[in-house]
Design an enzyme around this catalytic site. Structure first.
Site, PDB file in Angstrom:
ATOM      1  N   LYS A   5      27.676  44.389  75.688  1.00 34.81           N
ATOM      2  CA  LYS A   5      26.989  43.276  76.370  1.00 34.81           C
ATOM      3  C   LYS A   5      26.707  43.654  77.816  1.00 34.81           C
ATOM      4  CE  LYS A   5      30.679  41.696  79.045  1.00 34.81           C
ATOM      5  NZ  LYS A   5      30.733  41.903  80.501  1.00 34.81           N
TER       6      LYS A   5
ATOM      7  N   PRO B  54      31.121  53.174  77.249  1.00 33.14           N
ATOM      8  CA  PRO B  54      32.113  53.633  78.225  1.00 33.14           C
ATOM      9  C   PRO B  54      33.140  52.545  78.513  1.00 33.14           C
ATOM     10  CG  PRO B  54      29.873  53.787  79.101  1.00 33.14           C
ATOM     11  CD  PRO B  54      29.765  53.100  77.796  1.00 33.14           C
ATOM     12  N   MET B  55      34.407  52.967  78.691  1.00 33.41           N
ATOM     13  CA  MET B  55      35.469  51.993  78.954  1.00 33.41           C
ATOM     14  C   MET B  55      35.483  51.638  80.444  1.00 33.41           C
ATOM     15  SD  MET B  55      38.555  53.090  76.452  1.00 33.41           S
ATOM     16  CE  MET B  55      38.476  54.818  76.794  1.00 33.41           C
ATOM     17  N   GLY B  56      35.873  50.415  80.739  1.00 32.48           N
ATOM     18  CA  GLY B  56      35.977  49.980  82.129  1.00 32.48           C
ATOM     19  C   GLY B  56      34.638  49.935  82.838  1.00 32.48           C
TER      20      GLY B  56
ATOM     21  N   GLY C 134      32.398  47.166  82.360  1.00 32.18           N
ATOM     22  CA  GLY C 134      31.831  45.810  82.389  1.00 32.18           C
ATOM     23  C   GLY C 134      30.891  45.572  81.230  1.00 32.18           C
ATOM     24  N   LEU C 135      31.004  46.428  80.188  1.00 30.39           N
ATOM     25  CA  LEU C 135      30.093  46.357  79.041  1.00 30.39           C
ATOM     26  C   LEU C 135      30.766  45.741  77.810  1.00 30.39           C
ATOM     27  CD1 LEU C 135      28.603  49.904  79.632  1.00 30.39           C
ATOM     28  CD2 LEU C 135      27.304  47.766  79.771  1.00 30.39           C
ATOM     29  N   GLY C 136      32.009  45.310  77.971  1.00 28.70           N
ATOM     30  CA  GLY C 136      32.711  44.602  76.895  1.00 28.70           C
ATOM     31  C   GLY C 136      33.085  45.485  75.712  1.00 28.70           C
ATOM     32  N   GLY C 137      33.273  46.791  75.945  1.00 28.78           N
ATOM     33  CA  GLY C 137      33.530  47.727  74.845  1.00 28.78           C
ATOM     34  C   GLY C 137      34.730  47.363  73.986  1.00 28.78           C
TER      35      GLY C 137
ATOM     36  N   ASP D   3      36.219  37.805  76.849  1.00 27.49           N
ATOM     37  CA  ASP D   3      34.852  38.172  76.450  1.00 27.49           C
ATOM     38  C   ASP D   3      34.669  38.194  74.931  1.00 27.49           C
ATOM     39  OD1 ASP D   3      33.930  38.490  79.007  1.00 27.49           O
ATOM     40  OD2 ASP D   3      34.065  40.680  79.031  1.00 27.49           O
TER      41      ASP D   3
HETATM   42  O1  C5P Z   1      40.751  37.818  79.258  1.00 28.37           O
HETATM   43  P1  C5P Z   1      40.859  39.242  79.689  1.00 28.37           P
HETATM   44  O2  C5P Z   1      42.103  39.899  79.140  1.00 28.37           O
HETATM   45  O3  C5P Z   1      39.644  40.050  79.387  1.00 28.37           O
HETATM   46  O4  C5P Z   1      40.986  39.230  81.265  1.00 28.37           O
HETATM   47  C1  C5P Z   1      41.442  40.335  82.011  1.00 28.37           C
HETATM   48  C2  C5P Z   1      41.811  39.868  83.412  1.00 28.37           C
HETATM   49  O5  C5P Z   1      40.636  39.479  84.124  1.00 28.37           O
HETATM   50  C3  C5P Z   1      42.696  38.641  83.432  1.00 28.37           C
HETATM   51  O6  C5P Z   1      44.047  39.003  83.364  1.00 28.37           O
HETATM   52  C4  C5P Z   1      42.353  38.027  84.774  1.00 28.37           C
HETATM   53  O7  C5P Z   1      42.999  38.727  85.814  1.00 28.37           O
HETATM   54  C5  C5P Z   1      40.884  38.323  84.923  1.00 28.37           C
HETATM   55  N1  C5P Z   1      39.993  37.221  84.465  1.00 28.37           N
HETATM   56  C6  C5P Z   1      39.924  36.067  85.234  1.00 28.37           C
HETATM   57  N2  C5P Z   1      39.098  35.051  84.837  1.00 28.37           N
HETATM   58  C7  C5P Z   1      38.347  35.163  83.713  1.00 28.37           C
HETATM   59  C8  C5P Z   1      38.414  36.333  82.930  1.00 28.37           C
HETATM   60  C9  C5P Z   1      39.253  37.347  83.338  1.00 28.37           C
HETATM   61  O8  C5P Z   1      40.583  35.939  86.274  1.00 28.37           O
HETATM   62  N3  C5P Z   1      37.543  34.168  83.364  1.00 28.37           N
END
Ligand code: C5P
Length: 301
Positions: free
Chosen positions: A13, A95-97, A99-102, A137
């Site tokens: 995404k 790619p990991m990390g 921002g592409l929701g892999g 996500d």
């Molecule tokens: O939900 P997810 O595990 O992907 O989120 C990773 C980290 O990103 C969370 O631990 C939080 O620090 C941050 N996050 C947030 N608010 C969101 C989504 C993620 O603060 N809506």
């Protein structure tokens, strides 16, 4: 249950627009975003056989920590009560990390495919709950196409498809930690004061009305903090813009950037010129395409 095998594609995404509003009592942040599925994808082979419960994963890439695929599979086995051995073969292309929701799309692909392979059905509202428990996500990837995300990003409103455009991702060799990126915004508990209709809402309303001006309203609230630490990213975004992309933005908390070009030739010229990061062409996937293209041939091509 019968033994079975299936190969699925798990699409990435981008966030066409992303605003971070305020910190919530549960530690997450309230968001206002427009998600969009794109053609870049991982390929996941799934093999199930009856027997003692076991979940195994082999991947062409070392994945740190417990993989979300494994966690999603355990959640499905617990939900269905089926005792089976499940083996995954992951071909990682997203790619990991970035921002592409892999990782999230891989988990969603398992939630969508595994119940059927086990000979069970899990209703979508329950899958949504399981997805929400696994990560912010993941619920989006049960929907796909273009969708507005509110709350943690898990309150989803499917939107008309953001049709057309020729996409280019640029993947700089920069890693941004998502929790750090959220912390660096220093959001308070109250939503920030702002205009009655925010930029993301403007973009969403224009997009829903088929008005091409939506592209001009897209924002990403992480950009200023992340660009301050990694000036290369600001430079790459300017390069995408001057090559004719609109919007040209970072996705999620970065560090991947995307541009949408009106013409394929323009996109290809930009890809040839942007050499400071890996350029990857892509197309936007409508919700229907997302559903239809999910099932790959056994080779995954
Ligand atoms: O939900 P997810 O595990 O992907 O989120 C990773 C980290 O990103 C969370 O631990 C939080 O620090 C941050 N996050 C947030 N608010 C969101 C989504 C993620 O603060 N809506």
């Amino acid at each position: 249950m019968q033994p079975g095998v299936l190969t699925v594609r798990a699409f990435a995404k981008i966030n066409l627009s992303l605003e971070v509003l305020n910190k919530r009592p549960d530690g997450f942040h309230n968001l206002r975003t427009i998600f969009q599925t794109i053609s870049l994808h991982d390929v996941i082979g799934i093999a199930v056989s009856p027997g003692e419960q076991a979940v195994t994963l082999e991947s062409d890439l070392e994945i740190p920590g417990e993989n979300l695929i494994v966690r999603a599979a355990r959640a499905v086995l617990a939900e269905t009560g089926v005792s089976a051995s499940v083996h995954f073969r992951l071909e990682k292309r997203i790619p990991m990390g970035g921002g592409l929701g892999g990782g999230s799309t891989d988990a969603a692909a398992v939630l969508l495919a595994l119940p059927g392979l086990l000979g069970c059905a899990v209703p979508l509202p329950r899958l949504m709950e399981i997805a929400t428990a696994l990560g912010s996500d993941i619920p989006f990837f049960l929907v796909g196409g273009t969708a507005a995300g509110l709350g943690r990003g898990t309150e989803l409103y499917p939107m008309p498809d953001a049709a057309g455009g020729f996409g280019l991702l640029v993947l700089p060799d920069v890693h941004v930690s998502t929790p750090d990126a959220f912390r660096s915004l220093n959001r308070g508990e109250a939503p920030p004061p702002g205009p009655q209709v925010s930029l993301t809402e403007q973009a969403g309303l224009a997009l829903a009305a088929g008005d091409p001006s939506w592209a001009g309203a897209c924002v990403n609230d992480f950009e200023s903090a992340v660009f301050a630490r990694h000036p290369l990213l600001a430079d790459l975004r300017s390069q995408l813009e001057s090559a004719g992309a609109s919007p040209a933005r970072m996705t999620g908390s970065g560090a991947a950037l995307f541009g949408l070009f009106p013409a394929e030739a323009q996109r290809d010229q930009a890809a040839a010129r942007i050499t400071a990061a890996r350029p990857v062409p892509f197309e936007l996937l409508t919700r229907q395409e997302y559903r239809q293209r999910r099932f790959a041939s056994p080779t995954g091509q």
